[in-house]
Write an enzyme that holds these catalytic residues in place. Structure first.
Site, mmCIF file in Angstrom:
data_model
loop_
_atom_site.group_PDB
_atom_site.id
_atom_site.type_symbol
_atom_site.label_atom_id
_atom_site.label_comp_id
_atom_site.label_asym_id
_atom_site.label_seq_id
_atom_site.Cartn_x
_atom_site.Cartn_y
_atom_site.Cartn_z
ATOM 1 N N ILE A 1 0.828 -1.212 0.000
ATOM 2 C CA ILE A 1 0.000 0.000 0.000
ATOM 3 C C ILE A 1 0.863 1.264 0.000
ATOM 4 C CG2 ILE A 1 -0.215 0.328 2.502
ATOM 5 C CD1 ILE A 1 -3.271 0.609 2.032
ATOM 6 N N HIS B 1 5.912 -12.088 5.980
ATOM 7 C CA HIS B 1 5.757 -11.594 4.610
ATOM 8 C C HIS B 1 7.125 -11.328 4.020
ATOM 9 C CE1 HIS B 1 5.601 -8.174 7.367
ATOM 10 N NE2 HIS B 1 6.217 -7.459 6.432
#
Ligand code: AMP
Ligand code: ZN
Length: 121
Positions: A40, A107
């Site tokens: 993002i 991640h």
């Protein structure tokens, strides 16, 4: 414990919510055990996060739980880089808050198109 796709999840975790599609994301790749989404707040022209379905707090914990997931994540990142036209890229696991980790669900950052000046190179 809350679950999505049949694996352990954490209802307080933003990436578990993304996996459950309770929070929107732009998915660019998926496998049986991973998704890849655009970050993002991109730090490079290509900035994608490869996220395993199974909630673990960091890559080292994922390695203890099932080390094969790490190879699957690297392969997923390579597939995304190739699909996006990048032969060269950086793969980063931030581990721990002092190392910049802010989301405590494993991640892998895939970054390409810009040299990362703050990392060894
Ligand atoms: P880290 O700082 O290594 O824990 O990385 C977490 C990353 O997740 C950061 O690069 C954030 O920009 C990214 N991030 C946080 N929330 C979202 C979201 N809702 N969708 C996509 N990326 C996100
Ligand atoms: Zn999670």
């Amino acid at each position: 414990m809350w679950q999505h796709a049949g694996v352990a999840a954490n209802s307080d975790c933003i990436f578990c919510k993304i996996l459950a599609e309770e929070i929107p994301s732009e998915r660019v790749h998926s496998t049986d055990r991973t998704i890849a989404i655009r970050d993002i707040n991109p730090q490079a022209p290509l900035h994608v996060l490869v996220i395993p379905h199974e909630h673990q707090p960091n890559a080292a914990a994922s390695a203890v739980a099932d080390a094969t997931i790490l190879a699957e994540m690297v392969s997923a990142a390579a597939a995304v880089a190739e699909a996006e036209g990048y032969a060269d890229y950086n793969l980063v696991f931030n581990t721990g808050p002092e190392a910049g980790q802010t989301v405590f669900h494993t991640h892998l950052h895939l970054l390409a198109g810009k040299r990362l000046s703050s990392l060894p190179a």
